[in-house]
Design an enzyme around this catalytic site. Structure first.
Site, PDB file in Angstrom:
ATOM      1  N   GLU A   1      -4.640 -22.934   8.347  1.00  0.00           N
ATOM      2  CA  GLU A   1      -4.340 -22.045   7.204  1.00  0.00           C
ATOM      3  C   GLU A   1      -3.970 -20.632   7.675  1.00  0.00           C
ATOM      4  O   GLU A   1      -4.321 -19.630   7.053  1.00  0.00           O
ATOM      5  CB  GLU A   1      -5.462 -22.089   6.172  1.00  0.00           C
TER       6      GLU A   1
HETATM    7  N1  CAA Z   1       0.856 -13.484   0.359  1.00  0.00           N
HETATM    8  C1  CAA Z   1       1.927 -13.265  -0.446  1.00  0.00           C
HETATM    9  N2  CAA Z   1       3.159 -13.072   0.028  1.00  0.00           N
HETATM   10  C2  CAA Z   1       3.314 -13.104   1.371  1.00  0.00           C
HETATM   11  C3  CAA Z   1       2.248 -13.309   2.256  1.00  0.00           C
HETATM   12  C4  CAA Z   1       0.965 -13.495   1.698  1.00  0.00           C
HETATM   13  N3  CAA Z   1      -0.106 -13.727   2.463  1.00  0.00           N
HETATM   14  N4  CAA Z   1       2.716 -13.285   3.520  1.00  0.00           N
HETATM   15  C5  CAA Z   1       4.028 -13.040   3.431  1.00  0.00           C
HETATM   16  N5  CAA Z   1       4.389 -12.941   2.134  1.00  0.00           N
HETATM   17  C6  CAA Z   1       5.713 -12.690   1.581  1.00  0.00           C
HETATM   18  C7  CAA Z   1       6.271 -11.373   2.063  1.00  0.00           C
HETATM   19  O1  CAA Z   1       5.835 -10.309   1.275  1.00  0.00           O
HETATM   20  C8  CAA Z   1       7.771 -11.615   1.950  1.00  0.00           C
HETATM   21  O2  CAA Z   1       8.141 -11.461   0.592  1.00  0.00           O
HETATM   22  P1  CAA Z   1       9.527 -10.738   0.187  1.00  0.00           P
HETATM   23  O3  CAA Z   1      10.600 -11.588   0.798  1.00  0.00           O
HETATM   24  O4  CAA Z   1       9.513 -10.773  -1.294  1.00  0.00           O
HETATM   25  O5  CAA Z   1       9.449  -9.371   0.800  1.00  0.00           O
HETATM   26  C9  CAA Z   1       7.920 -13.099   2.289  1.00  0.00           C
HETATM   27  O6  CAA Z   1       6.623 -13.683   2.064  1.00  0.00           O
HETATM   28  C10 CAA Z   1       8.333 -13.339   3.716  1.00  0.00           C
HETATM   29  O7  CAA Z   1       7.403 -12.666   4.541  1.00  0.00           O
HETATM   30  P2  CAA Z   1       7.755 -12.177   6.008  1.00  0.00           P
HETATM   31  O8  CAA Z   1       9.060 -11.445   5.992  1.00  0.00           O
HETATM   32  O9  CAA Z   1       6.565 -11.473   6.572  1.00  0.00           O
HETATM   33  O10 CAA Z   1       7.997 -13.573   6.730  1.00  0.00           O
HETATM   34  P3  CAA Z   1       7.742 -13.960   8.239  1.00  0.00           P
HETATM   35  O11 CAA Z   1       8.474 -15.218   8.444  1.00  0.00           O
HETATM   36  O12 CAA Z   1       8.000 -12.820   9.136  1.00  0.00           O
HETATM   37  O13 CAA Z   1       6.161 -14.211   8.321  1.00  0.00           O
HETATM   38  C11 CAA Z   1       4.060 -15.255   7.781  1.00  0.00           C
HETATM   39  C12 CAA Z   1       5.443 -14.823   7.320  1.00  0.00           C
HETATM   40  C13 CAA Z   1       3.023 -14.335   7.191  1.00  0.00           C
HETATM   41  C14 CAA Z   1       3.881 -15.278   9.299  1.00  0.00           C
HETATM   42  C15 CAA Z   1       3.946 -16.685   7.207  1.00  0.00           C
HETATM   43  O14 CAA Z   1       4.935 -17.521   7.749  1.00  0.00           O
HETATM   44  C16 CAA Z   1       2.597 -17.309   7.428  1.00  0.00           C
HETATM   45  O15 CAA Z   1       1.665 -17.041   6.679  1.00  0.00           O
HETATM   46  N6  CAA Z   1       2.485 -18.191   8.454  1.00  0.00           N
HETATM   47  C17 CAA Z   1       1.310 -18.972   8.649  1.00  0.00           C
HETATM   48  C18 CAA Z   1       1.484 -20.317   8.019  1.00  0.00           C
HETATM   49  C19 CAA Z   1       0.197 -20.957   7.683  1.00  0.00           C
HETATM   50  O16 CAA Z   1      -0.744 -20.322   7.253  1.00  0.00           O
HETATM   51  N7  CAA Z   1       0.165 -22.273   7.833  1.00  0.00           N
HETATM   52  C20 CAA Z   1      -0.978 -23.021   7.472  1.00  0.00           C
HETATM   53  C21 CAA Z   1      -0.598 -24.437   7.242  1.00  0.00           C
HETATM   54  S1  CAA Z   1      -1.504 -25.181   5.972  1.00  0.00           S
HETATM   55  C22 CAA Z   1      -2.955 -25.713   6.601  1.00  0.00           C
HETATM   56  O17 CAA Z   1      -3.346 -25.390   7.684  1.00  0.00           O
HETATM   57  C23 CAA Z   1      -3.711 -26.522   5.632  1.00  0.00           C
HETATM   58  C24 CAA Z   1      -4.648 -27.523   6.166  1.00  0.00           C
HETATM   59  O18 CAA Z   1      -4.307 -28.670   6.184  1.00  0.00           O
HETATM   60  C25 CAA Z   1      -6.012 -27.150   6.504  1.00  0.00           C
END
Ligand code: CAA
Length: 380
Positions: free
Chosen positions: A363
């Site tokens: 996550e």
């Molecule tokens: N909440 C709300 N919005 C968010 C956010 C959050 N936590 N994180 C990013 N965003 C939004 C940004 O504000 C942006 O919005 P706008 O386009 O409107 O400005 C958009 O998302 C894109 O964000 P970034 O430009 O920062 O994108 P990025 O590609 O540089 O990075 C990231 C994004 C935060 C790294 C994201 O990809 C991320 O959270 N990665 C981790 C993925 C993850 O958590 N995977 C878990 C898999 S599920 C799992 O594990 C479940 C299980 O089975 C146990």
């Protein structure tokens, strides 16, 4: 923060603690060893309302607050971290986004049965080549009449085998980047949707984690959650809540590590006295207890913000980051306090150590949590 549990929250803790000790404790080591899914317990948890903890009662849930949800996941994890993550994923990553973004038809078809525990939900975002970089997903959904045709592969899906429905994140318009991603609900048994071999994991071995794949998988367009292009937003919204669930799971593992350490150090006699009499052990236990209490307060502050409909992105990421680190440290110390006995399967602390590690990874890895926190603190 001056925190006091409500009567309802205390009752949730007692109910779920009793349940975990009666239904999960027997056989937990065997389920871990042999990778046995907790089928019977999951059915009962559904009947008790723990598959839709915060979902309003009129939609089929238990209608409790977020702190009650944290308590429930913590108490499950204190006994069995595998069951805790199955409950966390279906509540946070299936029920919650479906509640927020569904139409009336989807509420009746999916949300109510999920909340009532008649369906189990999974969440498919990660792909073999898109983990932390979730926006790099490649699974496609192409509109064809009243359906979408899905093609692609997802990896490390919690409940990939045992779920009834999975919320799948797909690319519907590759020209638009993240704004060209969408979320669609796929039902088990849909032709072209297959779960692969269960992963042989270090920890949380009672829960199933599997790859899933889609080959010309035809899914009704009526299953699309929200509108086309909302996929990334839905995924992030779900994950913010999911991070509170994982933090609660981590806290449960940390608390169990402390409980076992206190118990063992009072029983284990060396140099003619229980090892609890030695300052070396006392300091370890004091540090664990302090960190666990701090972790709990950080977690509840995120949960309370969510209940008040305030922005909780930063607090959820902080809670996940800190609680998971406390879980790993506490479990390691528990093994150390148990000495040689901590390294064998007769005692549960080696399982806590193995189970704790994943909380720093899934996550959103803790490295990603730091990015999320920094974005919120510094701004973009
Ligand atoms: N909440 C709300 N919005 C968010 C956010 C959050 N936590 N994180 C990013 N965003 C939004 C940004 O504000 C942006 O919005 P706008 O386009 O409107 O400005 C958009 O998302 C894109 O964000 P970034 O430009 O920062 O994108 P990025 O590609 O540089 O990075 C990231 C994004 C935060 C790294 C994201 O990809 C991320 O959270 N990665 C981790 C993925 C993850 O958590 N995977 C878990 C898999 S599920 C799992 O594990 C479940 C299980 O089975 C146990």
């Amino acid at each position: 923060m001056d925190f006091k549990y409500t009567e309802e929250q205390q009752m949730v803790r007692e109910t779920i603690r009793e349940f975990a000790l009666a239904e999960l404790a027997p056989g937990v080591a065997e389920r871990d060893e042999k990778e046995i899914y907790p089928t019977k317990a999951m059915k009962k948890l559904g009947e008790l309302g723990f598959m839709g903890v915060t979902l309003p009662e009129e939609l089929g849930g238990a209608g409790l607050d977020m702190i009650s949800y944290c308590i429930a996941v913590e108490e499950l994890a204190r006994v069995d971290a595998s069951t805790a993550i199955i409950i966390s994923v279906t509540n946070s990553l299936a029920v919650y986004p479906i509640e927020l973004f569904s139409n009336d038809n989807q509420k009746e078809r999916f949300l109510r049965p999920l909340g009532e525990g008649k369906m189990l939900g999974a969440f498919a975002l990660t792909e073999p080549e898109a983990g932390s970089d979730a926006g790099g997903m490649k699974t496609t959904a192409v509109k064809d009449g009243d359906d979408y045709i899905l093609n692609g592969a997802k990896a490390f899906i919690t409940s990939g085998i045992n779920c009834d429905i999975v919320l799948v994140f797909v690319v519907t318009d590759k020209e638009k980047g993240m704004k060209g991603t969408s979320a669609i609900i796929v039902e088990k048994g849909t032709p072209g949707f297959e779960a692969g071999k269960r992963e042989n994991k270090m920890g949380i071995r009672g829960s199933d984690t599997a790859p899933i794949s889609f080959e010309d998988c035809r899914v009704p367009a009526a299953n699309m959650l929200g509108a086309e292009g909302m996929g990334f937003k839905i995924a992030m919204t779900a994950l913010n809540s999911g991070r509170i669930g994982v933090a609660s799971q981590a806290l449960g593992i940390a608390q169990a590590s402390l409980d076992e350490s206190v118990k063992y150090s009072k029983e284990r006699v060396q140099f003619s006295r229980p090892i609890a009499k030695f300052q070396a052990i006392q300091f370890k236990i004091a540090k664990m207890a302090t960190e666990i209490e701090a972790a709990r307060m950080l977690l509840y502050s995120a949960a309370a913000r969510k209940d008040r409909h305030e922005n909780y992105i930063k607090e959820a990421a902080m809670a996940k980051l800190f609680c998971s680190e406390v879980a790993v440290r506490s479990a390691l110390e528990a093994v150390q306090i148990h000495g040689g006995y901590g390294y064998i399967k007769e005692y549960p602390v080696e399982r806590f150590m193995r189970d704790s590690k994943i909380t720093t990874i899934y996550e959103g890895t803790n490295e990603i949590m730091n990015i999320v926190i920094a974005d919120q603190v510094i701004g973009r």
